[in-house]
Design a protein around this motif. Structure first.
Motif, PDB file in Angstrom:
ATOM      1  N   ALA A 393      23.494  35.528  64.617  1.00 49.95           N
ATOM      2  CA  ALA A 393      22.660  34.926  64.160  1.00 49.95           C
ATOM      3  C   ALA A 393      22.298  35.336  62.566  1.00 49.95           C
ATOM      4  CB  ALA A 393      21.286  33.913  64.287  1.00 49.95           C
ATOM      5  N   ALA A 397      24.573  34.496  59.217  1.00 51.18           N
ATOM      6  CA  ALA A 397      23.812  34.035  57.602  1.00 51.18           C
ATOM      7  C   ALA A 397      24.101  34.857  56.859  1.00 51.18           C
ATOM      8  CB  ALA A 397      22.457  33.666  58.106  1.00 51.18           C
ATOM      9  N   LEU A 533      18.974  28.049  63.676  1.00 50.60           N
ATOM     10  CA  LEU A 533      19.815  28.515  62.806  1.00 50.60           C
ATOM     11  C   LEU A 533      20.150  29.283  64.399  1.00 50.60           C
ATOM     12  CD1 LEU A 533      22.128  30.385  61.269  1.00 50.60           C
ATOM     13  CD2 LEU A 533      20.303  32.004  60.658  1.00 50.60           C
ATOM     14  N   THR A 537      23.179  29.347  67.594  1.00 46.44           N
ATOM     15  CA  THR A 537      24.334  30.230  67.257  1.00 46.44           C
ATOM     16  C   THR A 537      24.497  30.300  68.733  1.00 46.44           C
ATOM     17  OG1 THR A 537      23.304  31.443  65.298  1.00 46.44           O
ATOM     18  CG2 THR A 537      24.446  32.536  67.185  1.00 46.44           C
TER      19      THR A 537
END
Lengths: 567, 39
Positions: A393, A397, A533, A537
């Motif tokens: 993740a 990002a 997030l 993922t």
């Protein structure tokens, strides 16, 4: 759905959430540090280290840590294999159980050493008490302690700076067993005995039924095995039907205690993680991601089971929901909760037949395991699997915002991502690869008891359960054949050790790095945005990997059921 | 005979795991020049 069902889910959720901080803090203080309990028993722990020739002050690099772990489990598997093959010559076997066949003994030894507890046999008709206690129960303790040790080693990787060392495997193993598993297991076993779970070394009791037939009623040291099976995330049943057996799960209270034991270490370790990295909010972020995925999955299962099978509404009264394969004492509510808990963790104990759940529920049960033990998971293995997804993740990002990915001050670079992908791809490779082979070989197809998509689901579930080290069975599959025993053993071995090795490598890589101070551009990794997030993922990676296989099994079966066809 | 074979398979599997761990180490080895440049 009933208010009683939701009430017991709410009570479970409240109790498990309440246990996170106290137990997480206790583990951090006494396993990774020198808390009161550890200091009080230091003389005993020191004696064990001296007896084993271990220097507790010596720290290990990741390779030494991994080698110690591997040799320890090789010895454990070989000893257990010997115990199962020679049990007819050994004491504490009042029913004179014979030796297991070589393939079944291998499957069982690998199963318990890998914290899976897949059982291709019925415990009460196959194993003597010595094999149950010194084989299965000992491995439950050791495999659980190993999972927690690996998770702590990975967390130390985030905490330590410019270090080559990630801890000492032998010290971690001893402390987790002594200060966490033994005390909780001992107290819980006494509670289980008070509720009517047997704990005896006496022979089975013979009763005369009303028809005059003789019936052997199986007994044994059930309580001591059951509690560690639940606490360790191992889940192996003393009896064939596991927690659906009235001696293994006699009351509503024992059902609740088992569900709590299955989850408690996994959730508490998120807090241990937060404390070790110096900011509990990071632990709560992981807990929040686990909780959201758990509630979403449970809502689907409970809703689906309560609704019943639309293809059978004209034949069977389903006002109580889909009761096929359910123990009438538990009904749909507790069966749904227990099924979600046992597959979201890596436990695998069952109190209902998962084979009889609705296709949509079966999909969620399989997806829980396919997501690589991240929804709480096994003790330790849930935390390190979640941290693998955290690495993916923050990497994703970082790519999106154009900054070098960082987590807890450690730069996430190519090597960490390579090892993370290696760890995350092992389980899908084992599940999908071996299922594909089984689906085309006569030895694989010959074990199925159902046709069509449901038959495929039985096979897919078995390899998913094995590679995810869960151990629950969909049932309906005749797995005690050389083909299934050997291929399932391979799946369990890959799913456990081929994940642990790269995880320890990541720990070593991270420990060697410096800690970069947080700046204005550092992405926060403890807030709702990061939780979202992380969940995205997990769902996207899991969904993309397994959706085609699920489409052939439970998804196809759901559509067929809606069209009026059942399997 | 089956027991010996199975124990050999177990030992072989662990030997493969040791090799696998070793391969992980090699995969992640950063060349010294690159390491110095980073520092």
């Amino acid at each position: 759905m009933t208010w009683q069902g939701w009430l017991q889910i709410a009570v479970f959720a409240a109790l498990i959430t309440a246990a996170v901080r106290p137990l997480g803090g206790y583990i951090a203080r006494n396993v990774d540090g020198a808390g009161k309990v550890q200091r009080g028993f230091a003389w005993f722990e020191g004696g064990l280290h001296r007896l084993a020739g271990v220097d507790p002050e010596k720290q290990q690099g990741w390779v030494d840590y991994a080698l110690a772990l591997l040799w320890f489990h090789l010895a454990g598997m070989a000893a257990m294999y010997g115990l199962l093959r020679l049990q007819q010559y050994l004491p504490l076997n009042p029913q004179q159980m014979d030796a297991m066949t070589p393939d079944l003994a291998l499957n069982t030894a690998v199963s318990f050493a890998t914290n899976t507890s897949w059982q291709s046999y019925g415990g009460e008709s196959t194993l003597g008490y010595l094999a149950q206690m010194c084989g299965l129960t000992v491995q439950s303790f050791m495999s659980c302690a190993t999972g927690v040790a690996v998770a702590l080693a990975l967390v130390r990787g985030f905490v330590r700076r410019s270090s080559q060392e990630i801890g000492n495997f032998w010290v971690d193993l001893t402390r987790i067993t002594l200060y966490v598993l033994l005390p909780i297991g001992f107290i819980a076993a006494l509670v289980m005995i008070s509720q009517g779970v047997p704990q005896t070394l006496g022979p089975y009791v013979t009763a005369t039924t009303l028809e005059g037939a003789q019936q052997a009623i199986a007994l044994g040291p059930v309580a001591s095995q059951k509690v560690i099976a639940a606490l360790s995330g191992d889940g192996g049943g003393f009896f064939n039907v596991n927690s659906a057996h009235p001696f293994e799960n006699p009351t509503a209270l024992t059902g609740l205690i088992q569900a709590l034991l299955i989850f408690v270490l996994g959730v508490a370790l998120t807090n241990t993680f937060g404390r070790m990295v110096g900011d509990e909010r990071h632990g709560w972020a992981l807990f929040a991601a686990m909780a959201i995925l758990f509630i979403a999955g449970l809502a689907v299962i409970y809703g689906s089971e309560s609704h019943g099978n639309p293809a059978l509404t004209h034949i069977v009264d389903q006002s109580g929901g889909n009761m096929e394969g359910k123990e009438v004492r538990f009904g749909v509510g507790q069966s749904s909760l227990f099924a979600m808990v046992t597959t979201a963790s890596s436990d695998g104990a069952v109190n209902a037949m998962h084979d009889s759940f609705m296709p949509l529920s079966g999909l969620v049960l399989m997806a829980n395991m396919m997501l690589d033990e991240v929804i709480v998971g096994g003790p330790g293995s849930g935390l390190f699997s979640m941290l693998l997804f955290v690495i993916i993740a923050v990497f994703a990002a970082g790519l999106m915002i154009g900054r070098t990915p960082e987590y807890l001050g450690k730069k996430i670079e190519g090597n960490e991502v390579k090892m993370t992908m290696l760890a995350l791809l092992c389980v899908p490779a084992a599940i999908l690869g071996i299922s594909a082979v089984a689906a085309v070989l006569p030895a694989g197809v010959g074990g199925l008891n159902n046709a069509g998509p449901h038959g495929f689901s039985e096979m897919l579930y078995a390899y998913t359960s094995a590679a995810a080290t869960n151990g629950s069975a969909f049932a309906g599959l005749n797995a005690n054949t050389p083909f299934y025993n050997l291929t399932l053993a391979a799946a369990m071995f890959i799913g456990r050790f081929m994940v642990i090795a790269p995880v320890l490598c990541i720990a070593g890589l991270l420990a060697a790095k410096r800690i970069v101070p947080a700046s204005a551009g550092t992405m926060p990794t403890h807030g709702p945005l990061f939780v979202g997030l992380l969940i995205g993922t997990i769902v996207i990676v899991g969904g993309l990997t397994f959706f085609p296989a699920l489409a052939l099994g439970p998804v196809a079966e759901q559509f067929a059921m809606q069209a009026g066809q059942t399997y | 005979m089956a027991d010996v074979l199975i124990l050999l398979v177990l030992v072989g599997a662990f030997a493969a795991m040791v090799g696998y761990a070793w391969a992980c180490r090699d995969l992640t080895r950063v060349p010294e020049a690159e390491q110095k440049a980073d520092e």
